[in-house]
Design a protein around this motif. Sequence first.
Motif, short mmCIF file in Angstrom:
data_model
loop_
_atom_site.label_atom_id
_atom_site.label_comp_id
_atom_site.label_asym_id
_atom_site.label_seq_id
_atom_site.Cartn_x
_atom_site.Cartn_y
_atom_site.Cartn_z
N ASN A 1 19.74 -12.27 -80.17
CA ASN A 1 19.38 -10.87 -78.56
C ASN A 1 17.99 -11.43 -78.17
O ASN A 1 16.63 -10.43 -78.14
CB ASN A 1 18.85 -9.38 -79.51
N LYS A 2 17.89 -12.56 -78.01
CA LYS A 2 16.33 -12.86 -77.36
C LYS A 2 17.05 -14.15 -75.78
O LYS A 2 17.74 -14.74 -75.96
CB LYS A 2 15.45 -14.20 -78.38
N VAL A 3 16.30 -13.90 -75.27
CA VAL A 3 16.80 -14.78 -74.14
C VAL A 3 15.62 -16.30 -73.83
O VAL A 3 14.81 -16.20 -73.67
CB VAL A 3 15.63 -14.04 -72.37
N SER A 4 16.57 -17.38 -73.81
CA SER A 4 17.31 -18.56 -74.01
C SER A 4 16.61 -19.10 -72.95
O SER A 4 16.72 -17.90 -71.81
CB SER A 4 17.97 -19.09 -74.51
N LEU A 5 16.06 -20.36 -72.11
CA LEU A 5 15.26 -20.43 -70.93
C LEU A 5 16.73 -20.96 -70.17
O LEU A 5 16.72 -20.47 -69.04
CB LEU A 5 14.77 -21.98 -71.40
N PRO A 6 17.41 -21.34 -70.64
CA PRO A 6 19.47 -21.41 -69.73
C PRO A 6 19.75 -19.96 -69.31
O PRO A 6 19.98 -20.03 -67.64
CB PRO A 6 20.17 -22.46 -70.91
N LEU A 7 19.42 -18.86 -70.07
CA LEU A 7 19.85 -18.17 -69.70
C LEU A 7 19.21 -17.66 -69.00
O LEU A 7 19.34 -16.26 -68.08
CB LEU A 7 20.05 -16.92 -70.67
N ALA A 8 17.50 -17.67 -68.77
CA ALA A 8 16.63 -17.00 -68.23
C ALA A 8 16.90 -17.76 -66.46
O ALA A 8 16.80 -16.88 -65.80
CB ALA A 8 15.34 -17.51 -68.69
N GLU A 9 17.15 -18.81 -66.74
CA GLU A 9 17.44 -19.60 -65.38
C GLU A 9 18.36 -19.06 -64.68
O GLU A 9 18.19 -18.98 -63.34
CB GLU A 9 17.48 -20.98 -65.50
N TRP A 10 19.72 -18.63 -65.55
CA TRP A 10 20.73 -18.74 -64.84
C TRP A 10 20.59 -16.65 -64.48
O TRP A 10 20.52 -16.78 -63.26
CB TRP A 10 22.11 -18.27 -66.05
N TYR A 11 19.59 -16.02 -65.25
CA TYR A 11 19.56 -14.50 -64.62
C TYR A 11 18.57 -13.84 -63.82
O TYR A 11 19.17 -13.38 -62.27
CB TYR A 11 18.95 -13.58 -66.03
N CYS A 12 17.67 -15.26 -63.78
CA CYS A 12 16.41 -15.46 -62.63
C CYS A 12 17.36 -15.42 -61.20
O CYS A 12 16.81 -14.96 -60.48
CB CYS A 12 15.65 -16.04 -62.89
N ARG A 13 17.72 -17.25 -61.57
CA ARG A 13 18.83 -17.25 -59.67
C ARG A 13 19.83 -15.53 -59.44
O ARG A 13 19.63 -15.94 -58.42
CB ARG A 13 19.66 -18.86 -60.39
N TRP A 14 20.23 -15.83 -60.32
CA TRP A 14 21.21 -14.78 -60.64
C TRP A 14 20.62 -13.53 -59.29
O TRP A 14 20.89 -12.62 -58.49
CB TRP A 14 21.83 -13.87 -61.07
N ASN A 15 19.15 -12.85 -59.70
CA ASN A 15 19.16 -11.62 -59.67
C ASN A 15 17.69 -12.48 -58.25
O ASN A 15 17.16 -11.02 -57.49
CB ASN A 15 18.09 -11.12 -60.35
N HIS A 16 17.46 -13.03 -57.73
CA HIS A 16 16.42 -13.32 -56.93
C HIS A 16 16.62 -13.08 -55.77
O HIS A 16 15.19 -12.43 -54.62
CB HIS A 16 16.10 -15.24 -57.08
N ALA A 17 18.10 -12.89 -54.92
CA ALA A 17 17.79 -12.42 -53.88
C ALA A 17 17.48 -10.30 -54.01
O ALA A 17 16.60 -10.49 -52.74
CB ALA A 17 18.91 -12.81 -53.11
N THR A 18 17.81 -9.35 -54.19
CA THR A 18 17.50 -8.58 -54.54
C THR A 18 16.02 -8.40 -55.01
O THR A 18 15.36 -7.57 -54.67
CB THR A 18 18.28 -7.78 -55.69
N ARG A 19 15.10 -9.27 -55.89
CA ARG A 19 14.56 -9.25 -56.16
C ARG A 19 13.17 -9.31 -54.65
O ARG A 19 12.44 -9.21 -54.96
CB ARG A 19 13.48 -10.53 -57.21
N VAL A 20 13.45 -9.71 -53.78
CA VAL A 20 12.64 -9.25 -52.41
C VAL A 20 11.51 -7.95 -52.40
O VAL A 20 10.92 -8.06 -51.55
CB VAL A 20 13.39 -9.67 -51.01
N TRP A 21 12.95 -7.01 -52.40
CA TRP A 21 12.09 -5.99 -52.65
C TRP A 21 10.65 -5.70 -53.03
O TRP A 21 9.49 -5.06 -52.66
CB TRP A 21 13.26 -5.39 -52.87
N LYS A 22 11.01 -6.89 -54.22
CA LYS A 22 9.44 -6.36 -54.57
C LYS A 22 8.78 -7.11 -54.28
O LYS A 22 6.85 -6.56 -54.11
CB LYS A 22 9.78 -7.56 -56.60
N TYR A 23 8.31 -8.52 -52.88
CA TYR A 23 7.00 -8.67 -53.02
C TYR A 23 7.42 -7.83 -50.98
O TYR A 23 6.40 -7.26 -50.15
CB TYR A 23 7.78 -10.05 -52.68
#
Length: 185
Positions: A126-148
């Motif tokens: 239940n820890k986020v590995s680097l490959p999982l982090a990259e996959w998740y961040c890539r998957w979520n990046h388009a919706t994170r535009v709202w944060k900025y």
Amino acid sequence: MDLSKFKALPIWQHYETINRKGYALDELFSYALPLLDQYYKAFPKYTLHNSEHVYNILKLAGNLLGEHINKLSELECIIIILSAAYHDIGMVYSKQELQNLDAEKEFNTFLQTYYSARLMYINNENKVSLPLAEWYCRWNHATRVWKYLDKVAKVNYGTVNLKNKLGQVCESHGKGALELNNDHI
């Protein structure tokens, strides 16, 4: 930030010839570029998603439009220029954000959406590995535009607030054709 190379592009030149309302594009555009130049901290192996990427997109947009670029309205130019600058801004993560990915509500949605991601997470205690982090961040990046976009004071065109429409255009680049076909942007 020096915007001269961007302003030399046909789409920006056209925008400046038709800019009747005195829209302050420079400030909004300049806000995104230094942030984008930090994307590599989270994604060191990814292709360019920095200010050079923005330049290339605007150059290609001008090439695709060709002589039709002169048919663009002032508002269309603004949306194209700003969406080029903001569409990948969600790839910018701080160290703290990267360390707490599994606390984000979207992370649970990601794990529920992708069974293999859930297995990676479980198999890594239940820890986020680097490959999982990259996959998740890539998957979520388009919706994170709202944060900025939420940090930007105004994205107004006269009395019309463009923030919502700009965000929708940026977010749409992370959607598939079928999903976009059913969306009403």
